[in-house]
Design a protein around this motif. Structure first.
Motif, mmCIF file in Angstrom:
data_model
loop_
_atom_site.group_PDB
_atom_site.id
_atom_site.type_symbol
_atom_site.label_atom_id
_atom_site.label_comp_id
_atom_site.label_asym_id
_atom_site.label_seq_id
_atom_site.Cartn_x
_atom_site.Cartn_y
_atom_site.Cartn_z
ATOM 1 N N VAL A 168 0.866 -1.183 0.000
ATOM 2 C CA VAL A 168 0.000 0.000 0.000
ATOM 3 C C VAL A 168 0.902 1.233 0.000
ATOM 4 N N SER A 169 0.750 2.075 -1.012
ATOM 5 C CA SER A 169 1.614 3.253 -1.155
ATOM 6 C C SER A 169 0.791 4.529 -1.190
ATOM 7 N N SER A 183 -0.833 -2.413 -4.615
ATOM 8 C CA SER A 183 -0.222 -3.285 -5.622
ATOM 9 C C SER A 183 -0.105 -4.700 -5.076
ATOM 10 N N ASP A 184 -0.284 -5.684 -5.939
ATOM 11 C CA ASP A 184 -0.129 -7.076 -5.509
ATOM 12 C C ASP A 184 0.670 -7.861 -6.534
ATOM 13 N N THR A 185 1.180 -8.991 -6.098
ATOM 14 C CA THR A 185 1.917 -9.897 -6.986
ATOM 15 C C THR A 185 1.025 -11.089 -7.330
ATOM 16 N N GLY A 186 -0.258 -10.807 -7.513
ATOM 17 C CA GLY A 186 -1.243 -11.860 -7.730
ATOM 18 C C GLY A 186 -1.410 -12.281 -9.168
ATOM 19 N N VAL A 187 -2.615 -12.764 -9.476
ATOM 20 C CA VAL A 187 -2.874 -13.404 -10.768
ATOM 21 C C VAL A 187 -2.997 -12.406 -11.917
ATOM 22 N N THR A 236 -3.882 -0.809 -13.250
ATOM 23 C CA THR A 236 -2.812 -1.204 -14.161
ATOM 24 C C THR A 236 -2.537 -2.673 -13.878
ATOM 25 N N THR A 237 -2.635 -3.516 -14.887
ATOM 26 C CA THR A 237 -2.526 -4.947 -14.634
ATOM 27 C C THR A 237 -2.069 -5.701 -15.880
ATOM 28 N N PHE A 245 -4.100 -1.070 -8.209
ATOM 29 C CA PHE A 245 -5.254 -0.178 -8.221
ATOM 30 C C PHE A 245 -4.816 1.142 -7.603
ATOM 31 N N SER A 246 -4.971 2.216 -8.344
ATOM 32 C CA SER A 246 -4.515 3.531 -7.890
ATOM 33 C C SER A 246 -5.672 4.514 -7.883
ATOM 34 N N PHE A 247 -5.582 5.492 -6.992
ATOM 35 C CA PHE A 247 -6.566 6.568 -7.008
ATOM 36 C C PHE A 247 -5.923 7.872 -6.548
#
Length: 264
Positions: A168-169, A183-187, A236-237, A245-247
């Motif tokens: 979380v940034s 951000s995640d290192t997911g699927v 962004t994916t 996911f950014s906002f």
């Protein structure tokens, strides 16, 4: 006469625009409630069927079967709760759109509150939950931002496999905005699927890495809340490479004033 004709033409165009806007809003609401009603039926059917079986066949069921059915009822109850929570929050948004009061709020506090809530959930799935947060204040309605960050972290945990990392940034941009991201290192997702995430007329619910279910409505609420606070939300994916996911939100008034004074 020409002036009157011009005014009538403008009036007709305005009326047509308002009519189209009203029809679109009614269509969106109809679609929203259609999705809710459809998605409520399945878990309720399961809850009613399993609880009926447990009450009528309690003597025939083994302890393991009883525990299994109870767990299934619990999981379906969670789905119902999530759907109702989304529905109630969406209804509140429709009623309070003109009444919410943005205030200067420390984003660090909002992030830390959410991370504290999800630490146990992430640990249970063996997912690392990290933060990279600058001390910055945003001008927004606190509860809305809290709910958005909570929803984004919950989704990231759902779609990140064991051993993955969620970060979380939060930081200040040069254009007078605060930008936050999960951000995640997911699927990850393919572009076509990602482009439909924020559309009410598209069904985008998928299973998490451990079979977790979602209502598919949380992101719609998040986007509406962020836009209501003067920001924007996007994703962004890439498939197999995780998602971010950014906002954005407006910078706090006090921070803006301080920056202006420093520049002078």
């Amino acid at each position: 006469m020409e002036k009157q004709a011009s005014e009538l033409t403008e009036l007709a165009a305005t009326e047509t625009h308002l009519k189209e806007q009203l029809e679109r809003e009614v269509s969106i609401k109809d679609r929203f409630f259609s999705v809710i009603s459809h998605d409520l039926k399945s878990p309720f059917t399961s809850i009613l069927g399993l609880s009926s079986m447990m009450s009528k066949m309690s003597q025939q069921l083994s302890k393991d079967q009883f525990v299994e059915y109870a767990q299934m009822i619990h999981e379906n109850g969670g789905k119902v709760f999530e759907l109702l929570e989304n529905l109630l929050e969406w209804a509140r948004l429709q009623m309070d759109k003109g009444d919410h009061q943005p205030i200067d709020k420390d984003m660090t506090q909002i992030v830390e509150e959410n991370i504290e809530v999800f630490e146990a959930v992430a640990a249970e799935k063996h997912v690392n939950l990290a933060k990279n947060v600058e001390p910055v204040q945003a001008r927004a309605e606190r509860n809305m931002v809290l709910l958005v960050v909570r929803n984004l972290i919950a989704n990231a945990i759902k779609f990140t496999p064991e051993g993955g990392t969620i970060t979380v940034s939060v930081g200040q941009k040069e254009d007078g905005l605060v930008e936050a991201s999960v951000s995640d290192t997911g699927v990850g997702m393919n572009p076509d699927y990602a482009s439909k995430l924020f559309l009410i007329d598209e069904k985008t619910t998928t299973e998490g890495t451990n079979g977790e279910k979602g209502a598919g409505l949380g992101l719609l609420l998040c986007k509406e809340m962020i836009e209501l606070n003067g920001g924007n939300l996007w994703v962004t994916t890439a498939e197999g490479e995780g998602s971010t996911f950014s906002f954005t939100l407006p910078l706090a008034e006090a921070t803006k004033a301080a920056g202006t004074e420093a520049a002078e």
